[in-house]
Design an enzyme around this catalytic site. Structure first.
Site, PDB file in Angstrom:
ATOM      1  N   LYS A   2       0.866  -1.191   0.000  1.00  0.00           N
ATOM      2  CA  LYS A   2       0.000   0.000   0.000  1.00  0.00           C
ATOM      3  C   LYS A   2       0.893   1.229   0.000  1.00  0.00           C
ATOM      4  O   LYS A   2       2.043   1.168   0.441  1.00  0.00           O
ATOM      5  CB  LYS A   2      -0.876   0.004   1.255  1.00  0.00           C
ATOM      6  CG  LYS A   2      -2.075   0.909   1.164  1.00  0.00           C
ATOM      7  CD  LYS A   2      -3.243   0.260   0.439  1.00  0.00           C
ATOM      8  CE  LYS A   2      -4.359   1.253   0.181  1.00  0.00           C
ATOM      9  NZ  LYS A   2      -5.535   0.613  -0.421  1.00  0.00           N
TER      10      LYS A   2
ATOM     11  N   GLY B 103      -5.306   2.655  -7.516  1.00  0.00           N
ATOM     12  CA  GLY B 103      -5.926   3.811  -6.859  1.00  0.00           C
ATOM     13  C   GLY B 103      -6.462   3.455  -5.481  1.00  0.00           C
ATOM     14  O   GLY B 103      -6.541   2.297  -5.093  1.00  0.00           O
ATOM     15  N   ASP B 104      -6.801   4.483  -4.730  1.00  0.00           N
ATOM     16  CA  ASP B 104      -7.516   4.360  -3.452  1.00  0.00           C
ATOM     17  C   ASP B 104      -8.122   5.746  -3.236  1.00  0.00           C
ATOM     18  O   ASP B 104      -8.303   6.511  -4.214  1.00  0.00           O
ATOM     19  CB  ASP B 104      -6.558   3.938  -2.316  1.00  0.00           C
ATOM     20  CG  ASP B 104      -7.291   3.572  -1.021  1.00  0.00           C
ATOM     21  OD1 ASP B 104      -7.901   2.499  -0.967  1.00  0.00           O
ATOM     22  OD2 ASP B 104      -7.279   4.368  -0.057  1.00  0.00           O
TER      23      ASP B 104
ATOM     24  N   THR C 275     -14.985  -2.636  -7.139  1.00  0.00           N
ATOM     25  CA  THR C 275     -15.064  -2.727  -5.672  1.00  0.00           C
ATOM     26  C   THR C 275     -16.522  -2.628  -5.216  1.00  0.00           C
ATOM     27  O   THR C 275     -16.983  -3.433  -4.391  1.00  0.00           O
ATOM     28  CB  THR C 275     -14.194  -1.651  -5.011  1.00  0.00           C
ATOM     29  OG1 THR C 275     -12.890  -1.719  -5.580  1.00  0.00           O
ATOM     30  CG2 THR C 275     -14.102  -1.854  -3.522  1.00  0.00           C
TER      31      THR C 275
ATOM     32  N   ASN D   3     -15.655   6.435  -5.564  1.00  0.00           N
ATOM     33  CA  ASN D   3     -15.688   5.301  -6.491  1.00  0.00           C
ATOM     34  C   ASN D   3     -16.472   4.116  -5.932  1.00  0.00           C
ATOM     35  O   ASN D   3     -17.358   3.577  -6.597  1.00  0.00           O
ATOM     36  CB  ASN D   3     -14.235   4.898  -6.823  1.00  0.00           C
ATOM     37  CG  ASN D   3     -14.175   3.613  -7.609  1.00  0.00           C
ATOM     38  OD1 ASN D   3     -13.993   2.535  -7.044  1.00  0.00           O
ATOM     39  ND2 ASN D   3     -14.373   3.695  -8.911  1.00  0.00           N
TER      40      ASN D   3
ATOM     41  N   SER E 147      -8.038  -5.641 -10.543  1.00  0.00           N
ATOM     42  CA  SER E 147      -6.713  -5.091 -10.864  1.00  0.00           C
ATOM     43  C   SER E 147      -5.805  -6.204 -11.362  1.00  0.00           C
ATOM     44  O   SER E 147      -5.033  -6.029 -12.307  1.00  0.00           O
ATOM     45  CB  SER E 147      -6.072  -4.468  -9.615  1.00  0.00           C
ATOM     46  OG  SER E 147      -6.453  -3.130  -9.489  1.00  0.00           O
TER      47      SER E 147
HETATM   48  P1  NDP Z   1     -12.794   8.016  -3.123  1.00  0.00           P
HETATM   49  O1  NDP Z   1     -11.706   8.988  -2.902  1.00  0.00           O
HETATM   50  O2  NDP Z   1     -13.298   7.812  -4.508  1.00  0.00           O
HETATM   51  O3  NDP Z   1     -14.034   8.351  -2.196  1.00  0.00           O
HETATM   52  C1  NDP Z   1     -13.920   8.376  -0.801  1.00  0.00           C
HETATM   53  C2  NDP Z   1     -15.253   8.828  -0.228  1.00  0.00           C
HETATM   54  O4  NDP Z   1     -15.191   8.732   1.179  1.00  0.00           O
HETATM   55  C3  NDP Z   1     -15.559  10.277  -0.537  1.00  0.00           C
HETATM   56  O5  NDP Z   1     -16.960  10.431  -0.590  1.00  0.00           O
HETATM   57  C4  NDP Z   1     -14.961  11.003   0.663  1.00  0.00           C
HETATM   58  O6  NDP Z   1     -15.550  12.271   0.901  1.00  0.00           O
HETATM   59  C5  NDP Z   1     -15.313  10.039   1.762  1.00  0.00           C
HETATM   60  N1  NDP Z   1     -14.347  10.191   2.863  1.00  0.00           N
HETATM   61  C6  NDP Z   1     -13.009  10.056   2.792  1.00  0.00           C
HETATM   62  N2  NDP Z   1     -12.439  10.276   4.004  1.00  0.00           N
HETATM   63  C7  NDP Z   1     -13.468  10.561   4.821  1.00  0.00           C
HETATM   64  C8  NDP Z   1     -13.561  10.880   6.192  1.00  0.00           C
HETATM   65  N3  NDP Z   1     -12.467  10.953   6.963  1.00  0.00           N
HETATM   66  N4  NDP Z   1     -14.796  11.108   6.702  1.00  0.00           N
HETATM   67  C9  NDP Z   1     -15.915  11.016   5.932  1.00  0.00           C
HETATM   68  N5  NDP Z   1     -15.897  10.716   4.614  1.00  0.00           N
HETATM   69  C10 NDP Z   1     -14.693  10.489   4.088  1.00  0.00           C
HETATM   70  O7  NDP Z   1     -12.258   6.630  -2.506  1.00  0.00           O
HETATM   71  P2  NDP Z   1     -12.777   5.165  -2.776  1.00  0.00           P
HETATM   72  O8  NDP Z   1     -14.238   5.173  -3.018  1.00  0.00           O
HETATM   73  O9  NDP Z   1     -11.875   4.551  -3.763  1.00  0.00           O
HETATM   74  O10 NDP Z   1     -12.439   4.468  -1.374  1.00  0.00           O
HETATM   75  C11 NDP Z   1     -13.390   4.392  -0.313  1.00  0.00           C
HETATM   76  C12 NDP Z   1     -12.978   3.300   0.658  1.00  0.00           C
HETATM   77  O11 NDP Z   1     -12.917   2.043  -0.039  1.00  0.00           O
HETATM   78  C13 NDP Z   1     -11.593   3.457   1.299  1.00  0.00           C
HETATM   79  O12 NDP Z   1     -11.615   2.893   2.598  1.00  0.00           O
HETATM   80  C14 NDP Z   1     -10.713   2.596   0.396  1.00  0.00           C
HETATM   81  O13 NDP Z   1      -9.530   2.164   1.065  1.00  0.00           O
HETATM   82  C15 NDP Z   1     -11.647   1.433   0.136  1.00  0.00           C
HETATM   83  N6  NDP Z   1     -11.334   0.628  -1.023  1.00  0.00           N
HETATM   84  C16 NDP Z   1     -11.273   1.176  -2.273  1.00  0.00           C
HETATM   85  C17 NDP Z   1     -10.992   0.389  -3.365  1.00  0.00           C
HETATM   86  C18 NDP Z   1     -11.029   0.923  -4.755  1.00  0.00           C
HETATM   87  O14 NDP Z   1     -10.960   0.112  -5.687  1.00  0.00           O
HETATM   88  N7  NDP Z   1     -11.170   2.231  -4.969  1.00  0.00           N
HETATM   89  C19 NDP Z   1     -10.660  -1.036  -3.209  1.00  0.00           C
HETATM   90  C20 NDP Z   1     -10.848  -1.547  -1.857  1.00  0.00           C
HETATM   91  C21 NDP Z   1     -11.144  -0.715  -0.823  1.00  0.00           C
HETATM   92  P3  NDP Z   1     -14.778  13.611   0.385  1.00  0.00           P
HETATM   93  O15 NDP Z   1     -14.926  13.579  -1.100  1.00  0.00           O
HETATM   94  O16 NDP Z   1     -15.489  14.743   1.032  1.00  0.00           O
HETATM   95  O17 NDP Z   1     -13.369  13.451   0.848  1.00  0.00           O
END
Ligand code: NDP
Length: 450
Positions: free
Chosen positions: A125, A164-165, A208, A239, A382
């Protein structure tokens, strides 16, 4: 459980102030007890001490120029945690909360998640404490280029393949890939989540979220239940959240919430997916704007949430999909969900539920899918992208989605069967941790202690 106490003490001493990493490590170690007690080889080869220590941790400085020409500095991380099953694989997170402990917790979870997919990928990571919010496209590009200027020397198609994440989507992957190519002169599969025009895979964007819903479908099918016709809640609006909502609609369910770091939307008619996608994917603005087009929906800013709570989890639902970030669902939220009749939690985010919340879900014996199983569809797809790159192929949507569906079903079956094998049927935290660990640990033993 002396090995747990001993390991946790050592981690706290050697890696101070890494709270999220301790949380992730302790959860796994506690689950492993029946396996460690029943097979002496894991103790003999000191696997526990070995597996909690990353193989390599790369920390670096990133200097980039903002639009005013001022040099800005951020920290960069790539933690190559475990390569027993294949090249390190795991995303890059850009968020101001990023620190070594967060990246280590994510990397640690990634080892077991990747193992559960059944695919040949190790765990890693990375990321930075860079905050993409409020930055221009040009600033994002210069940051991504500066990030890759250091990272490129550590990655490769058979060594380490980031993705990405949070904060890293198609745009950032493009800027990073371009810089890798510029620095090395090579066009090769060193990142996943690429654009379809130059090596990306269909379904990676959706994987995801779709995977988390497939996992819920399988957990519910085991209990003779379905998602069709049910009200669901989803947190986040990135995402994972968007494609969770999309798949829920495809299966006839009604997702009624989404959120971001500033507030939450409750739309009793069901979240309008078209509006959400436009706001987040095209205009890249706050979900607060949603109510302008859907006046019946309610927007609640974080400041108005009930104290210490996440508003999303106060909305009655049949199934909940935490899809924002770690520790976004606490004990009180869990109690509310259960009181309001929620029977299924499928975690799209990594470690979104606190240990106390998980305890309540397990006690209630609802269908609870922990992140490392339920959100493994992203990394699995991926790997399918890596496979297509290596074979210079491009599979169609149905082919990739079919493979994703099978992988998610196999993760459920493997976790569920393992929970039965070790005497706690249906406890998928336990099942996923043991099943994921056993494969990695056996590979480590077979590869010798080096
Ligand atoms: P994005 O950046 O696309 O979206 C993240 C979302 O979560 C946004 O709506 C963001 O709001 C919100 N968010 C982030 N931090 C906080 C916080 N501290 N409090 C409240 N809301 C928050 O990320 P992803 O959708 O890719 O990832 C979301 C989760 O899924 C993470 O835990 C990631 O590790 C996990 N994940 C993602 C994968 C992927 O393929 N993308 C794969 C496996 C797990 P704002 O826009 O206001 O920041």
């Amino acid at each position: 459980m002396p090995y747990i106490v001993k390991t946790m003490d050592k981690l706290k001493k050697n890696s101070p102030a890494q709270t999220e990493f301790y949380q992730a490590a302790e959860e796994v170690l506690v689950s492993l007890r029946p396996l460690i007690d029943s097979d002496s080889k894991y103790k003999k080869h000191n696997i526990i001490q070995r597996i909690v220590e990353p193989e390599r941790q790369i920390l670096f400085r990133i200097v980039w120029l903002d639009d005013k020409g001022v040099a800005r500095v951020n920290k960069g991380y790539r933690i190559e945690f475990n390569s027993a099953l294949g090249p390190y694989k795991g995303g890059l997170r850009l968020h101001p909360s990023v620190n070594a402990g967060i990246i280590k917790f994510l990397g640690f979870e990634q080892i077991f998640k990747n193992s559960l997919t059944g695919l040949p990928i190790g765990g890693g990571k990375g990321g930075s404490d860079f905050d993409p919010k409020g930055k221009s496209d040009a600033e994002i590009m210069r940051f991504c280029q500066a990030f890759m200027t250091e990272l490129y020397r550590h990655i490769g198609p058979t060594t380490d393949v980031p993705a990405g994440d949070i904060g890293v989507g198609g745009r950032e992957i493009g800027f990073m890939f371009g810089q890798y190519k510029r620095l090395t002169g090579r066009f090769e599969g060193i990142l996943t989540g690429k654009s379809l025009a130059w090596g990306g895979s269909l379904v990676r964007t959706e994987a995801t979220g779709y995977g988390a819903v497939y996992f819920a479908e399988d957990m519910l099918a085991e209990r003779g239940e379905v998602l069709e016709g049910k009200t669901c809640t989803v947190s986040g609006s990135g995402n994972v959240a968007i494609y969770t909502i999309e798949k829920l609609y495809q299966l006839g369910a009604k997702p009624v919430t989404c959120s971001d770091s500033r507030g939450a939307i409750y739309d009793k008619d069901g979240i309008n997916l078209e509006t959400l996608k436009r706001l987040k994917e095209v205009e890249k603005v706050s979900i607060e704007n949603y109510t302008k087009e859907h006046p019946n929906a309610e927007y609640t800013p974080v400041a108005d949430y009930p104290k210490g709570r996440n508003l999303v989890w106060t909305v009655p639902c049949y199934a909940a999909f935490p899809s924002a970030t770690q520790n976004e669902l606490n004990e009180k939220d869990a109690a509310d969900l259960l009181k309001n009749g929620c029977v299924c939690i499928s975690e799209g985010a990594n470690m979104p539920s606190t240990p106390e919340a998980v305890e309540l879900f397990l006690e209630a014996k609802i269908a609870y899918g922990p992140g490392k199983a339920a959100n493994a569809g992203g990394v699995a797809t991926s790997q399918l992208e890596m496979s297509q790159n290596a074979g210079m192929e491009a599979w169609n949507f149905e082919t990739v989605d079919g493979k994703l569906r099978n992988i998610m079903r196999n993760i459920f079956i493997n976790s569920n069967e393992t929970s039965k094998e070790f005497g706690d049927a249906g406890n998928l935290v336990f099942g996923a941790n043991i099943a994921g660990f056993r494969k990695v640990a056996d590979a480590m033993i077979e590869q010798g202690a080096v």
